[in-house]
Design an enzyme around this catalytic site. Structure first.
Site, short mmCIF file in Angstrom:
data_model
loop_
_atom_site.label_atom_id
_atom_site.label_comp_id
_atom_site.label_asym_id
_atom_site.label_seq_id
_atom_site.Cartn_x
_atom_site.Cartn_y
_atom_site.Cartn_z
N HIS A 17 0.68 -1.13 0.17
CA HIS A 17 0.10 0.00 -0.05
C HIS A 17 0.78 1.22 0.03
O HIS A 17 0.34 2.12 -0.73
CB HIS A 17 -1.07 -0.08 1.24
CG HIS A 17 -1.96 -1.03 0.94
ND1 HIS A 17 -3.23 -0.95 -0.03
CD2 HIS A 17 -2.31 -2.35 1.32
CE1 HIS A 17 -3.83 -1.71 0.04
NE2 HIS A 17 -3.42 -2.62 0.81
N GLY A 63 -12.96 -1.31 -3.87
CA GLY A 63 -11.46 -1.71 -3.99
C GLY A 63 -10.70 -0.53 -3.29
O GLY A 63 -9.58 -0.23 -4.01
N ASP A 72 -13.82 -2.81 0.57
CA ASP A 72 -12.60 -3.52 0.41
C ASP A 72 -12.87 -4.80 1.07
O ASP A 72 -13.46 -4.78 2.34
CB ASP A 72 -11.28 -2.86 0.86
CG ASP A 72 -10.01 -3.27 -0.09
OD1 ASP A 72 -9.51 -2.39 -0.86
OD2 ASP A 72 -9.61 -4.50 0.11
N GLU A 83 -10.20 1.41 -8.71
CA GLU A 83 -8.82 1.11 -9.10
C GLU A 83 -8.67 -0.19 -8.91
O GLU A 83 -8.06 -0.84 -8.19
CB GLU A 83 -7.84 2.06 -8.19
CG GLU A 83 -6.53 2.02 -8.93
CD GLU A 83 -5.78 1.17 -9.05
OE1 GLU A 83 -5.86 -0.07 -9.48
OE2 GLU A 83 -4.47 1.11 -8.25
N GLU A 108 -8.30 -8.04 -12.82
CA GLU A 108 -8.77 -7.87 -11.49
C GLU A 108 -10.41 -7.89 -11.34
O GLU A 108 -10.78 -7.38 -10.21
CB GLU A 108 -8.27 -6.49 -10.93
CG GLU A 108 -6.91 -6.82 -10.34
CD GLU A 108 -6.23 -5.56 -9.61
OE1 GLU A 108 -7.09 -5.24 -8.62
OE2 GLU A 108 -5.37 -4.92 -10.14
#
Lengths: 320, 320
Positions: free
Chosen positions: A18, A49, A71, A114, A123
């Site tokens: 991150h 996300g 998330d 994102e 993804e």
């Protein structure tokens, strides 16, 4: 040599992951600019996300009335802390789980997600957005990213064999099964421009939400100009995030939190000027976790190499 | 930018991880040599954390009558395939789970366990071996590795702040909590010899099995010879695997599947010749997942910097 036991090791990886995304100022500022160009005073925003929640904070800075930040990972605790410490605890609701499963508290004016893998797809972006349009967004809501374009090129990557291969190891052991598995899984790697053998071609593009067929075929033919080795296809994306803000991870990646996608060939091929390299890469729009790539190399119209590869052939993928 | 969805991404990471260990010929040949020096015809062997099972295959090559190969991960399927394809399916039993929980089918003459983290400790090596001695091994059984020695040195690592830090990012966001968390978790990183500020000292060593206290204190005082920046402690191991075969990941690591352990300091310190740097690093022998490190820098007897850091302070570690 395996890493630290789960708690410490996972936390280290998690933090570094991150931090590296936040430190990618090209990525983060591009999204920040797109958020400011899109979100207007009083908007309701959903951020799917959300990671550390940085894009949700930007949405608040841009005037969002409320943000739903989603998330599935433990990073949601970091995001909640960050919002609280930045005085935004009452403007952002943090929801843990999959956006496709959670119930929307209200409809949003803007979707931010994102969930772009190195190739753009990879993804679950398309299915995430489709579901969000049906359940999370009001009609006509804005979507960040607005477009996604997938680009492919044949590449000759130094060190690829050394990274993937065990066949040459001299331990008195037959590694052929592991070798085959290793060559049938796409990787994230940095591709230097020198490794790109033919100019990249756009093999797929869409404005979101995507409403096309479930299988996404990405095909191209490349004509070789210079002799060299080809041992994979490289892939990357170009995206208009919104408001004309374009983000790309084309090599050399200006947005360093993305590497590029690498689809290894079963075997390296020496190509000559005039050779034609055909690729047909496929994935599915619903989950985009399965990849199949067929490669043919033609010289004077005759096939000199042909490979049919798929993640379906890797038993580890199903048993792991 | 997050990686591929679990199945493909995890498989890629998993394959690359095990391939990189197999390709580390220094590591693998050192263990192979130690196995050949230790295992004799007819031995029963237990291999804890077997990974691809390469060390179990070596034990068979060395004449083991039977090997019990244990791993908790999906790699056990790869190991089973590898044994079958190498004609050893009937000589190796693969057991999925934790060795400390599984029931031993019989007592073994030799324990092999490559559960050495970058620092030597850090993967539960000591508790794994202690339990194995009690439950898996016959009295007087041989243990690979035979000894473990932990070495520490103050280091000045270029790029460390950039990897860990978010404090300098200019997004109009207060990142102080994330910053603090990031500095209190040890990392795996490559340390170049140039980064080592004072000669390393051995801060702990033992012949296995370890029977000492539960808390393992590792303390040292270093006297600075050359002015420079210190921003972490680096650590690595040296091990006599057995039969005099010595393996170490001291920088520059000759066994590339290990990086080194890095314990960041809260803040970088500029040190001058004659300064004394004291470190007290602690972990627990039972799980070795918690790390505490206290640092003091003294100049002419006066303290110029002092940091008390611990993974206990990182809330993510408990909630993640």
């Amino acid at each position: 040599m395996t890493p630290l036991p789960p708690s410490t090791h996972d936390t280290a990886q998690f933090l570094d992951y991150h931090v590296s995304m936040l430190r990618d100022t090209v990525r983060t500022n591009a999204f920040r600019e797109a958020v400011h160009a899109t979100v207007v005073e009083g908007d309701v925003v959903v951020d799917i996300g959300c990671g550390t929640g940085i894009l949700s904070l930007f949405a608040c800075q841009a005037g969002a009335r409320h943000v739903y930040a989603i998330d599935r990972g433990p990073v949601l605790d970091v995001a909640r802390d960050l919002a609280r410490r930045n005085g935004l605890a009452d403007r952002i609701s943090f929801l843990r789980g999959e956006s496709t499963v959670l119930d929307p508290p209200e409809r949003a004016d803007v979707l931010i997600t994102e969930t772009l893998w190195n190739l753009g797809l990879g993804e679950g972006l398309l299915s995430t957005v489709s579901d969000a349009v049906r359940r999370w967004l009001r009609p006509g809501a804005a979507i960040i990213p607005g477009t996604v374009e997938v680009r492919l090129a044949p590449i000759g990557l130094r060190g690829l064999r050394e990274r993937l291969s065990v066949a040459d190891l001299d331990y008195g052991v037959d590694f052929s099964h592991l070798e085959a598995a290793s060559r049938n899984v796409p990787r994230s790697m940095f591709i230097w421009p020198e490794a790109v053998r033919c100019p990249a071609q756009t093999v797929w593009s869409a404005r979101l939400p995507y409403g096309g067929p479930e299988t996404i075929p990405m095909a191209a033919e490349f004509v070789v100009e210079t002799a060299g080795t080809v041992n994979a296809f490289g892939g990357w994306f170009r995206s208009d995030l919104g408001g004309g803000v374009v983000l790309s991870n084309a090599p050399p990646s200006a947005a360093p939190s993305w590497e590029q996608a690498v689809f290894p060939l079963s075997h390296a091929v020496e190509v000559a000027p005039g050779d034609r390299i055909r690729v047909a890469l496929e994935t599915d729009a619903t989950a985009d976790t399965t990849w199949t790539w067929a490669t043919r190399v033609l010289r004077d119209g005759a096939e000199v190499a042909a490979f049919q590869q798929s993640t379906r052939d890797v038993r580890l993928l199903t048993s792991a």
